[in-house]
Design a protein around this motif. Sequence first.
Motif, mmCIF file in Angstrom:
data_model
loop_
_atom_site.group_PDB
_atom_site.id
_atom_site.type_symbol
_atom_site.label_atom_id
_atom_site.label_comp_id
_atom_site.label_asym_id
_atom_site.label_seq_id
_atom_site.Cartn_x
_atom_site.Cartn_y
_atom_site.Cartn_z
ATOM 1 N N SER A 1 -5.627 2.104 -12.654
ATOM 2 C CA SER A 1 -5.558 0.620 -12.398
ATOM 3 C C SER A 1 -4.198 0.395 -12.531
ATOM 4 C CB SER A 1 -6.574 -0.229 -13.092
ATOM 5 O OG SER A 1 -6.303 -0.084 -14.197
ATOM 6 N N GLY A 2 -3.655 -0.479 -11.481
ATOM 7 C CA GLY A 2 -2.354 -1.134 -11.563
ATOM 8 C C GLY A 2 -1.236 -0.163 -11.076
ATOM 9 N N ILE A 3 -1.518 0.994 -10.659
ATOM 10 C CA ILE A 3 -0.581 1.924 -10.117
ATOM 11 C C ILE A 3 -1.210 2.680 -9.114
ATOM 12 C CG2 ILE A 3 0.938 2.068 -12.039
ATOM 13 C CD1 ILE A 3 -0.358 4.957 -12.804
ATOM 14 N N SER A 4 -0.412 3.373 -8.187
ATOM 15 C CA SER A 4 -0.999 3.890 -7.120
ATOM 16 C C SER A 4 -0.741 5.537 -7.149
ATOM 17 C CB SER A 4 -0.490 3.547 -5.862
ATOM 18 O OG SER A 4 -0.866 4.199 -4.772
ATOM 19 N N VAL A 5 -1.656 6.204 -7.409
ATOM 20 C CA VAL A 5 -1.442 7.560 -7.630
ATOM 21 C C VAL A 5 -2.578 8.568 -6.798
ATOM 22 C CG1 VAL A 5 -0.337 7.435 -9.740
ATOM 23 C CG2 VAL A 5 -2.678 7.978 -9.827
ATOM 24 N N ASP A 6 -2.253 9.676 -6.664
ATOM 25 C CA ASP A 6 -3.538 10.532 -6.182
ATOM 26 C C ASP A 6 -4.548 10.564 -7.171
ATOM 27 O OD1 ASP A 6 -1.668 11.694 -3.980
ATOM 28 O OD2 ASP A 6 -0.680 12.717 -5.092
ATOM 29 N N CYS A 7 -5.749 10.836 -6.616
ATOM 30 C CA CYS A 7 -6.982 10.721 -7.165
ATOM 31 C C CYS A 7 -8.050 11.725 -6.585
ATOM 32 C CB CYS A 7 -7.595 9.374 -7.352
ATOM 33 S SG CYS A 7 -8.857 9.033 -8.342
ATOM 34 N N VAL A 8 -8.748 12.290 -7.573
ATOM 35 C CA VAL A 8 -9.909 13.313 -7.398
ATOM 36 C C VAL A 8 -11.142 12.782 -8.343
ATOM 37 C CG1 VAL A 8 -9.080 15.024 -8.967
ATOM 38 C CG2 VAL A 8 -10.974 15.390 -7.010
ATOM 39 N N MET A 9 -12.107 12.569 -7.598
ATOM 40 C CA MET A 9 -13.372 11.813 -8.219
ATOM 41 C C MET A 9 -14.576 12.633 -7.729
ATOM 42 S SD MET A 9 -13.164 7.718 -7.665
ATOM 43 C CE MET A 9 -13.207 7.348 -5.910
ATOM 44 N N SER A 10 -15.827 12.321 -8.143
ATOM 45 C CA SER A 10 -17.033 12.610 -7.545
ATOM 46 C C SER A 10 -17.482 11.526 -6.758
ATOM 47 C CB SER A 10 -18.180 12.817 -8.769
ATOM 48 O OG SER A 10 -17.958 14.028 -9.262
ATOM 49 N N ASP A 11 -18.509 11.565 -6.021
ATOM 50 C CA ASP A 11 -18.952 10.540 -5.247
ATOM 51 C C ASP A 11 -20.375 9.775 -5.881
ATOM 52 O OD1 ASP A 11 -20.020 8.917 -3.191
ATOM 53 O OD2 ASP A 11 -20.081 10.501 -1.713
ATOM 54 N N LEU B 1 7.667 16.645 -18.331
ATOM 55 C CA LEU B 1 6.711 17.897 -17.829
ATOM 56 C C LEU B 1 6.859 17.590 -16.341
ATOM 57 C CD1 LEU B 1 3.413 17.323 -20.290
ATOM 58 C CD2 LEU B 1 5.467 18.702 -20.469
ATOM 59 N N ASP B 2 6.393 18.548 -15.750
ATOM 60 C CA ASP B 2 6.517 18.822 -14.312
ATOM 61 C C ASP B 2 5.496 17.725 -13.657
ATOM 62 O OD1 ASP B 2 8.454 20.545 -14.596
ATOM 63 O OD2 ASP B 2 7.163 22.200 -13.885
ATOM 64 N N GLY B 3 4.614 17.395 -14.480
ATOM 65 C CA GLY B 3 3.654 16.409 -13.720
ATOM 66 C C GLY B 3 2.268 16.087 -14.961
ATOM 67 N N ILE B 4 1.468 15.160 -14.831
ATOM 68 C CA ILE B 4 0.360 14.894 -15.545
ATOM 69 C C ILE B 4 -0.791 14.490 -14.930
ATOM 70 C CG2 ILE B 4 -0.188 13.424 -17.578
ATOM 71 C CD1 ILE B 4 2.776 12.637 -17.925
ATOM 72 N N ILE B 5 -1.940 15.223 -15.418
ATOM 73 C CA ILE B 5 -3.170 14.875 -14.846
ATOM 74 C C ILE B 5 -3.874 13.969 -15.986
ATOM 75 C CG2 ILE B 5 -5.378 15.840 -14.286
ATOM 76 C CD1 ILE B 5 -3.817 18.341 -13.446
ATOM 77 N N VAL B 6 -4.428 12.787 -15.571
ATOM 78 C CA VAL B 6 -4.736 11.827 -16.397
ATOM 79 C C VAL B 6 -6.355 11.329 -16.116
ATOM 80 C CG1 VAL B 6 -4.632 9.398 -17.425
ATOM 81 C CG2 VAL B 6 -2.710 10.537 -16.311
ATOM 82 N N GLU B 7 -7.340 11.805 -17.080
ATOM 83 C CA GLU B 7 -8.759 11.262 -16.853
ATOM 84 C C GLU B 7 -8.771 9.816 -17.588
ATOM 85 O OE1 GLU B 7 -12.993 12.980 -18.011
ATOM 86 O OE2 GLU B 7 -11.527 13.395 -19.443
ATOM 87 N N PRO B 8 -8.356 8.696 -16.886
ATOM 88 C CA PRO B 8 -8.029 7.469 -17.229
ATOM 89 C C PRO B 8 -9.220 6.698 -18.222
ATOM 90 C CG PRO B 8 -8.121 7.345 -15.096
ATOM 91 C CD PRO B 8 -8.346 8.661 -15.444
ATOM 92 N N ILE B 9 -8.677 5.842 -19.013
ATOM 93 C CA ILE B 9 -9.924 4.956 -19.669
ATOM 94 C C ILE B 9 -9.362 3.506 -19.827
ATOM 95 C CG2 ILE B 9 -10.911 6.788 -20.991
ATOM 96 C CD1 ILE B 9 -9.369 5.426 -23.528
ATOM 97 N N GLY B 10 -7.899 3.529 -19.748
ATOM 98 C CA GLY B 10 -7.449 2.149 -19.964
ATOM 99 C C GLY B 10 -7.530 1.313 -18.863
ATOM 100 N N GLU B 11 -7.682 -0.020 -18.995
ATOM 101 C CA GLU B 11 -7.882 -1.299 -18.254
ATOM 102 C C GLU B 11 -6.783 -1.331 -17.296
ATOM 103 O OE1 GLU B 11 -9.806 -4.617 -19.079
ATOM 104 O OE2 GLU B 11 -10.866 -3.987 -20.878
ATOM 105 N N SER B 12 -5.399 -1.098 -17.834
ATOM 106 C CA SER B 12 -4.281 -0.890 -16.816
ATOM 107 C C SER B 12 -3.348 -0.068 -16.941
ATOM 108 C CB SER B 12 -3.767 -2.514 -16.716
ATOM 109 O OG SER B 12 -2.537 -2.348 -16.067
ATOM 110 N N HIS B 13 -2.733 0.554 -16.063
ATOM 111 C CA HIS B 13 -1.693 1.663 -16.023
ATOM 112 C C HIS B 13 -0.489 1.160 -15.543
ATOM 113 C CE1 HIS B 13 -5.588 3.690 -16.768
ATOM 114 N NE2 HIS B 13 -5.011 4.333 -17.742
#
Length: 342
Positions: free
Chosen positions: A162-172, A129-141
């Motif tokens: 966790s375990g990798i460096s990717v762009d992130c969007v989240m609430s405060d 795929l061109d890219g993936i958006i993840v709502e993560p639950i795992g302890e390590s990726h």
Amino acid sequence: MSPARAGNGAGGRPKRPTMVDVAREAGVALRTVSRVVNNDPTVGPANAAKVQAAIAALNFRPDERARQLRTGVTGSIGAAVRRIAEVNPELAAIERTARACGLTLLAASTDFDEARERDILISMCRQRLDGIIVEPIGESHSYLEPELAAGMPMVSMDRPMSGISVDCVMSDNASGIGMAFHHLHRHGHRRIAYIGDSERVFSGRERAAAFRAALRAHGEPVEGLVHPGEIAPERVAKALDTALHAADPATALVTGNMDTTIAVLRQLGPQAASRLAIVGFDEVPLADLLQPALTVVAQDTATIGRTAVELLRARIAEPTRPVETVVVPLDLKARGSGEVRP
């Protein structure tokens, strides 16, 4: 009958027309058909008209797989989210934004299962795929590091991976918990309890920590008032019993997410819930129909979903850009339950 429309000779599916068939029908070179299909403006009007007429006559559809192999672009992105069987406003926002950008969204539910999340993400990576958006639950990726190195763009939503460096969007998260606590404090509550998600989850950990900090800042004890954990009826019932039936019971509650809020309301029942001040983190379906209506700290799900797609598109366009984290503000919606006096 044109060979392009004939059966395969064994009673199987009819053969799909190809660009060779279109070229033959239009009486032009194969290269001319290819240029028309790819919107090349240098094709003369007469030849373009012939090709378009042949395409319509044969009901030709370009081979999307061939185009993808040639360009390396699928026009599709993936979204691995915790749940899609129920209302998921972030996923709805992702889909709206993707569609507006001409992208097709392929979504899968991890169902809060770490092994399932891993299987889904590996499968999406293999589909190129061109890219993936993840709502993560795992302890390590960290297992996704080779995919990132190979150029697979990813964006984390709601919490970091966790375990990798990717762009992130989240609430405060910390600000939202502070808003809920101070709202109840302003309405006269001093014994305020928190029931939330497991601290194994990043957002659960951040919200519980923010609540402990708010208690300490107001000189209140933490013991007996902070109850993170799995969202299970037995665990929630025990937390409520500890908070509400102590020698010095809590007169108000902050719930850490939508699922916790629903579990708490079910355990309390309508009468007990109506006498207790409650502020929930996250909107709850039909919150305005409760008596009193539920006061919540609402996440801006439309902005979160839209930003996730925007970050992904930016990463696709510029793979080496610095990793970015976008923190989205929240809004407290006072409706009645958070205004119940002690």
